[in-house]
Write an enzyme that holds these catalytic residues in place. Structure first.
Site, PDB file in Angstrom:
ATOM      1  N   SER A 125       0.805  -1.216   0.000  1.00  0.00           N
ATOM      2  CA  SER A 125       0.000   0.000   0.000  1.00  0.00           C
ATOM      3  C   SER A 125       0.841   1.270   0.000  1.00  0.00           C
ATOM      4  CB  SER A 125      -0.956   0.008   1.208  1.00  0.00           C
ATOM      5  OG  SER A 125      -0.223   0.099   2.407  1.00  0.00           O
ATOM      6  N   LYS A 162       0.785   4.106   7.122  1.00  0.00           N
ATOM      7  CA  LYS A 162       0.109   4.955   6.131  1.00  0.00           C
ATOM      8  C   LYS A 162       0.561   6.406   6.299  1.00  0.00           C
ATOM      9  CE  LYS A 162      -2.832   1.885   4.329  1.00  0.00           C
ATOM     10  NZ  LYS A 162      -2.079   0.748   4.942  1.00  0.00           N
TER      11      LYS A 162
END
Lengths: 207, 207
Positions: A125, A162
DNA sequence: GCCAATACTGTATATCTAACCAGGCTTCGG
DNA sequence: CCGAAGCCTGGTTAGATATACAGTATTGGC
């Protein structure tokens, strides 16, 4: 590892210290001397208990046949190098012993702010931020972060890496890969905590 | 320290290895087993010689009472850490002093094969391989490479990092970014040399 | 109240280990 | 040619070490 009593922890600490200073594990007699025991059996029983609880290994018949199994120690101990954290067990502190895979001898001051541990990243990701599957993310422990920083976040027993963005009561965790969706967290009714800030990357295998 | 014979150096190396792997120094008998000696005296004499020459210390009466005195700094264990190479001056060897910016204390054995130095990468041509501008590429010195490996290549006084591909007399250096064009080199009439193979990446600043 | 676990003392012993002795073979410098 | 140093076999022994057995005392849980 089963929990140790205070006395057992003292014995284990002595074994570590003795080995660090002299380069060899202690004998039963040397443990007795250090603690003032008058019987080698006192040391023997402590060793057996430590072995049963998984703190050490005893090799039968060998003199000084004691091996300390886990390098243990979390953040505090000034052991050189950085602990490598792999999969984080649900609910456990990120630096809990069970999560530490090994230690890599890397100068923590290479990174700024200082790195406290290395987190093995799973998934793709964050690909476009140059963080690939299997990479080690150097993490500085922190509970706060500024928008735009890469963070290690814990939500409901799941730890993820993230890019952080906050607006009022809402936190957005942005992936760096168009194939993934941003995560939105409402701080008022969802569990959320920042574990640390990404301060660097180490990749030990070429891609 | 007095110079050691080849055999004595082997004994010393074994003591180091044994201790690193088991956490305790070897006994005479264990040295004998490792070398195939049939008499403990063979080991004893070697130990005495090593002690006389200052390589080790022997503590009388103690089992496994061997201490390796100097961490040794020869060919294998030179200065700790890895040199960081920045801009490479035209025509100079890549590890020439003028190119070394500093030394980072990183364990070279983290990488496999072992890293020999760190090269500061300029530009974005390897972005999609997770190698960003400013990253440190861990490089293993080598003159040969297999197709598909990431290499540090020197062409006509220019050092570059690319993915290596060879077909007969032609070498192709492939970027990992669609904005850049592959480089083709005809080995018959253009200068080309491989300086090393990329074995890892260290990024000391978050992106 | 009782059992199990912890934490020791005291004694004993088989074996592991360091250390010594005697000797053989080779290499190398004087 | 000789002696010294390196490198090894073979064997011996005092003592260092692991480990078993028999007790004592305390603590905490059930």
């Amino acid at each position: 590892m089963e929990p140790l009593t205070k006395r057992q922890a003292e014995i284990l600490a002595l074994i570590r210290k003795f080995q660090a200073e002299s380069g060899r594990p202690p004998t039963r007699a040397e443990i007795c001397e250090a603690f003032g025991f008058s019987s080698p059996n006192a040391a023997e029983e402590h060793l057996r208990t430590l072995a049963r609880k998984g703190a050490i290994e005893m090799i039968p018949g060998l003199s000084r046949g004691i091996r300390v199994l886990k390098t243990q120690r979390g953040v505090d101990a000034a052991e050189p190098g950085l602990p490598v954290v792999g999969r984080v067990a649900a609910g456990s502190p990120i630096l809990a012993e069970e999560n530490v895979e090994e230690r890599y001898q890397v100068d923590a001051r290479l990174f700024s702010p200082r790195a406290d541990y290395l987190l093995r990243v799973r998934g793709h990701s964050m690909r476009d931020a140059g963080i690939l599957n299997g990479d080690l993310l150097a993490v500085h422990r922190a509970a706060e972060a500024a928008s735009g920083q890469i963070v290690v976040a814990r939500l409901d027993n799941d730890v993820t890496v993230k890019r952080f963005q906050r607006r009022g009561h809402t936190v957005r965790l942005l992936p760096e890969n168009p194939d993934f969706e941003p995560i939105e967290v409402d701080l008022r009714n969802e569990p959320f905590a920042i574990e640390g800030i990404g301060v660097g990357v180490i990749r030990t295998k070429p891609r």
